[in-house]
Design a protein around this motif. Sequence first.
Motif, mmCIF file in Angstrom:
data_model
loop_
_atom_site.group_PDB
_atom_site.id
_atom_site.type_symbol
_atom_site.label_atom_id
_atom_site.label_comp_id
_atom_site.label_asym_id
_atom_site.label_seq_id
_atom_site.Cartn_x
_atom_site.Cartn_y
_atom_site.Cartn_z
ATOM 1 N N SER A 62 60.090 50.487 19.796
ATOM 2 C CA SER A 62 60.198 50.499 21.257
ATOM 3 C C SER A 62 59.593 49.236 21.864
ATOM 4 O O SER A 62 60.083 48.727 22.858
ATOM 5 C CB SER A 62 59.475 51.725 21.821
ATOM 6 O OG SER A 62 58.094 51.646 21.518
ATOM 7 N N SER A 63 58.532 48.701 21.244
ATOM 8 C CA SER A 63 57.860 47.549 21.845
ATOM 9 C C SER A 63 58.350 46.219 21.280
ATOM 10 O O SER A 63 58.317 45.211 21.970
ATOM 11 C CB SER A 63 56.344 47.662 21.666
ATOM 12 O OG SER A 63 56.009 47.586 20.292
ATOM 13 N N HIS A 64 58.784 46.219 20.020
ATOM 14 C CA HIS A 64 59.318 44.979 19.449
ATOM 15 C C HIS A 64 60.072 45.281 18.158
ATOM 16 O O HIS A 64 59.985 46.388 17.616
ATOM 17 C CB HIS A 64 58.190 43.983 19.181
ATOM 18 C CG HIS A 64 57.388 44.319 17.963
ATOM 19 N ND1 HIS A 64 56.504 45.375 17.926
ATOM 20 C CD2 HIS A 64 57.356 43.763 16.730
ATOM 21 C CE1 HIS A 64 55.958 45.450 16.729
ATOM 22 N NE2 HIS A 64 56.457 44.482 15.987
ATOM 23 N N THR A 122 63.879 53.266 16.534
ATOM 24 C CA THR A 122 63.030 54.455 16.683
ATOM 25 C C THR A 122 62.971 54.906 18.148
ATOM 26 O O THR A 122 63.985 54.900 18.833
ATOM 27 C CB THR A 122 61.642 54.195 16.058
ATOM 28 O OG1 THR A 122 61.136 52.959 16.563
ATOM 29 C CG2 THR A 122 61.736 54.109 14.539
ATOM 30 N N GLY A 180 54.737 52.672 20.094
ATOM 31 C CA GLY A 180 54.647 52.499 21.528
ATOM 32 C C GLY A 180 55.195 53.717 22.264
ATOM 33 O O GLY A 180 54.698 54.104 23.322
ATOM 34 N N ALA A 181 56.246 54.342 21.691
ATOM 35 C CA ALA A 181 56.898 55.440 22.394
ATOM 36 C C ALA A 181 56.825 56.782 21.680
ATOM 37 O O ALA A 181 57.080 57.814 22.277
ATOM 38 C CB ALA A 181 58.358 55.077 22.668
ATOM 39 N N SER A 182 56.515 56.785 20.377
ATOM 40 C CA SER A 182 56.342 58.073 19.701
ATOM 41 C C SER A 182 55.267 57.948 18.642
ATOM 42 O O SER A 182 54.841 56.845 18.281
ATOM 43 C CB SER A 182 57.661 58.570 19.092
ATOM 44 O OG SER A 182 57.942 57.893 17.898
ATOM 45 N N LYS A 224 51.615 55.041 22.297
ATOM 46 C CA LYS A 224 50.544 54.707 23.243
ATOM 47 C C LYS A 224 51.046 54.146 24.575
ATOM 48 O O LYS A 224 50.377 54.343 25.593
ATOM 49 C CB LYS A 224 49.480 53.838 22.591
ATOM 50 C CG LYS A 224 49.715 52.369 22.564
ATOM 51 C CD LYS A 224 48.493 51.683 21.998
ATOM 52 C CE LYS A 224 48.691 50.210 21.890
ATOM 53 N NZ LYS A 224 48.976 49.555 23.184
ATOM 54 N N ASP A 225 52.206 53.494 24.607
ATOM 55 C CA ASP A 225 52.708 52.973 25.891
ATOM 56 C C ASP A 225 53.212 54.104 26.793
ATOM 57 O O ASP A 225 52.956 54.129 27.998
ATOM 58 C CB ASP A 225 53.845 51.963 25.659
ATOM 59 C CG ASP A 225 53.392 50.790 24.814
ATOM 60 O OD1 ASP A 225 52.182 50.480 24.832
ATOM 61 O OD2 ASP A 225 54.243 50.205 24.104
ATOM 62 N N SER A 236 49.953 51.145 12.113
ATOM 63 C CA SER A 236 50.488 50.535 13.349
ATOM 64 C C SER A 236 49.435 50.534 14.455
ATOM 65 O O SER A 236 48.338 50.052 14.228
ATOM 66 C CB SER A 236 51.836 51.112 13.790
ATOM 67 O OG SER A 236 52.014 52.432 13.405
ATOM 68 N N PHE A 268 45.829 48.471 14.932
ATOM 69 C CA PHE A 268 45.635 47.362 15.888
ATOM 70 C C PHE A 268 44.438 47.650 16.795
ATOM 71 O O PHE A 268 43.578 46.798 17.002
ATOM 72 C CB PHE A 268 46.853 47.175 16.812
ATOM 73 C CG PHE A 268 48.164 46.943 16.113
ATOM 74 C CD1 PHE A 268 48.248 46.160 14.974
ATOM 75 C CD2 PHE A 268 49.341 47.501 16.617
ATOM 76 C CE1 PHE A 268 49.460 45.933 14.350
ATOM 77 C CE2 PHE A 268 50.563 47.277 15.996
ATOM 78 C CZ PHE A 268 50.623 46.502 14.853
ATOM 79 N N TYR A 274 47.272 43.530 26.159
ATOM 80 C CA TYR A 274 46.560 44.263 25.104
ATOM 81 C C TYR A 274 45.110 44.483 25.508
ATOM 82 O O TYR A 274 44.574 45.585 25.390
ATOM 83 C CB TYR A 274 46.584 43.491 23.779
ATOM 84 C CG TYR A 274 47.918 43.434 23.070
ATOM 85 C CD1 TYR A 274 48.925 44.367 23.333
ATOM 86 C CD2 TYR A 274 48.171 42.448 22.116
ATOM 87 C CE1 TYR A 274 50.136 44.311 22.661
ATOM 88 C CE2 TYR A 274 49.388 42.392 21.442
ATOM 89 C CZ TYR A 274 50.363 43.318 21.719
ATOM 90 O OH TYR A 274 51.547 43.265 21.057
ATOM 91 N N TYR A 312 42.794 48.292 25.765
ATOM 92 C CA TYR A 312 42.078 48.795 24.585
ATOM 93 C C TYR A 312 41.181 50.001 24.879
ATOM 94 O O TYR A 312 41.037 50.885 24.035
ATOM 95 C CB TYR A 312 41.266 47.694 23.907
ATOM 96 C CG TYR A 312 42.110 46.791 23.041
ATOM 97 C CD1 TYR A 312 42.875 47.309 22.001
ATOM 98 C CD2 TYR A 312 42.148 45.417 23.262
ATOM 99 C CE1 TYR A 312 43.665 46.493 21.206
ATOM 100 C CE2 TYR A 312 42.931 44.584 22.471
ATOM 101 C CZ TYR A 312 43.684 45.125 21.450
ATOM 102 O OH TYR A 312 44.469 44.318 20.672
#
Length: 498
Positions: A58-60, A132, A204-206, A247-248, A349, A353, A396, A400
């Motif tokens: 989802s993010s990249h 994804t 990012g999305a799941s 997390k997004d 993932s 990070f 980012y 955090y």
Amino acid sequence: QSAQFLCMKEKNPWHRPVTIIITVIGVIAIVALVTVAVLQNWPLSQKYKYGIVLDAGSSHTALYIYEWPAEKDNNTGRVEQTHSCTVKGPGISSYASAPQKAGESLTECMQEAVHRVPKKRHHETPLYLGATAGMRLLNVQNSSASNKVFQAVDEALREFPFAFQGARILSGQEEGAFGWVTVNYLDDRLRQGLETNGALDLGGASTQISFVSSNYDGSESPSNSVNFRLYGNDYNLYTHSFLCYGKDQALRMTLAQQTRSGPTSILDPCFHDGYSETKEYSKLYDSPCVSDRKPQEAPSTYIHTGKGNFHQCQEIVKSVFNFTHCQYSQCSFNGIFQPHLQGPFGAFSAYYFVMNFLKLTNTSIPLEQVKEKLAHYCATPWTQIQKQYPNVKHKYLAEYCFSGTYILTLLTEGYNFTSESYPNIKFIKEIKGSDAGWTLGYMLNLTNMIPAEAPDSPPLPHAGYISIVTVIAVLLFVLFILSMRPFWPQCSKEPQII
Ligand SMILES: Nc1nc2c(ncn2[C@@H]2O[C@H](COP(=O)(O)OP(=O)(O)OP(=O)(O)O)[C@@H](O)[C@H]2O)c(=O)[nH]1
Ligand SMILES: [Ca+2]
């Protein structure tokens, strides 16, 4: 008259033509036998084969190249990641309004792959693209836009000389299960039939959780069950993917929670004191994860300010989980069944990070102390944070505190990790040089590289086999020479009078 030993006068027997011929033939036979044995068992060719997987998250998007010996041994856990490339720009789902650009964005990494994979292997190198949660959400929101993105990506990838196997959306089960396969394959746990590690993936999305639990046979909530037979062992895996709990999207949900009445500004405990940015309502609510909560009347923007309070942040984060109903014997959250947590877990993932940035990857630090450290970090003013980390990407850095709080809350409140079981988690980025994630497991599965049954391994290792053949050959030769004794020249025991 002199007494002499007759045989002393005889020619040296080793110089007799028959003996010389026998010796030469014997030596040739031994050399030939050993050479054949060595060649027969030599890995036929040490050349490599390749596979390419694009992880359209989802993010990249990231591209991974895998490599393994071309001949035999594919099923002995020797597939490795040789290269990875991060596609510039956002994930492909962000190109809904300009699908062509989704295809174009992949070109640079694909060209790198063309150079990395030896030319003569190009046409036989499988290329996969798996999308994804970002594409799952776009598909829910606007399926024709998601089809167009896939069409553009398809066309772009066909231009390359590899054996393109198609682009598709992975189901949540696949994403979770293949992440689990990757982690355990790289640790060599599958081939050896060892106890497996669970896998925790935060995107990012799941987010996915997958593990083997001895009291889960798949009968309760069968949609969470995945069965594998790998190297002769049966695995009954529990897996679940929570859409919108990457997390997004989770951050969107906490912001939606705080903007229900459509205010012009919010004071967010998950962001640092002194943080202040004007953001658009339309962007915040542009996701199926929150779109139904959009306030009726709201201005076009809101001012997002921070107050840096871990405990209050944790309360807001908790409110995005629903614990009220559970129709099973036990649940994680949102009414989803989860068996009792069991065994060690690898968390990768965004888990890695974030915890790596916060210097909290050491899970032998007691959970209470981890929370205190995070609370201290969250309470640090934004100006100080910015000074301390001038080289970290602004987006980012700002997130955090939220991300760390979300991770701890998801693990403890969501999945039910406790102070006792928290040390079972290892935050990891890679295993033996290959990134942890679903891509390797996905490729191993699609190329049938993990056999259902244990491969028949030769009873002896190569070196042992060669040594035994050599020793037996020499022994046979010596026996043969000894058996020729009757033809050897005889020395009389008594001196003879000539
Ligand atoms: N701090 C930090 N965050 C990162 C980095 N790379 C990715 N992220 C963020 O971490 C989150 C998860 O990243 P990924 O695991 O790549 O997520 P994804 O695969 O794009 O998303 P899914 O489709 O949900 O799996 C996203 O919010 C990213 O923006 C990094 O190097 N550092
Ligand atoms: Ca991902």
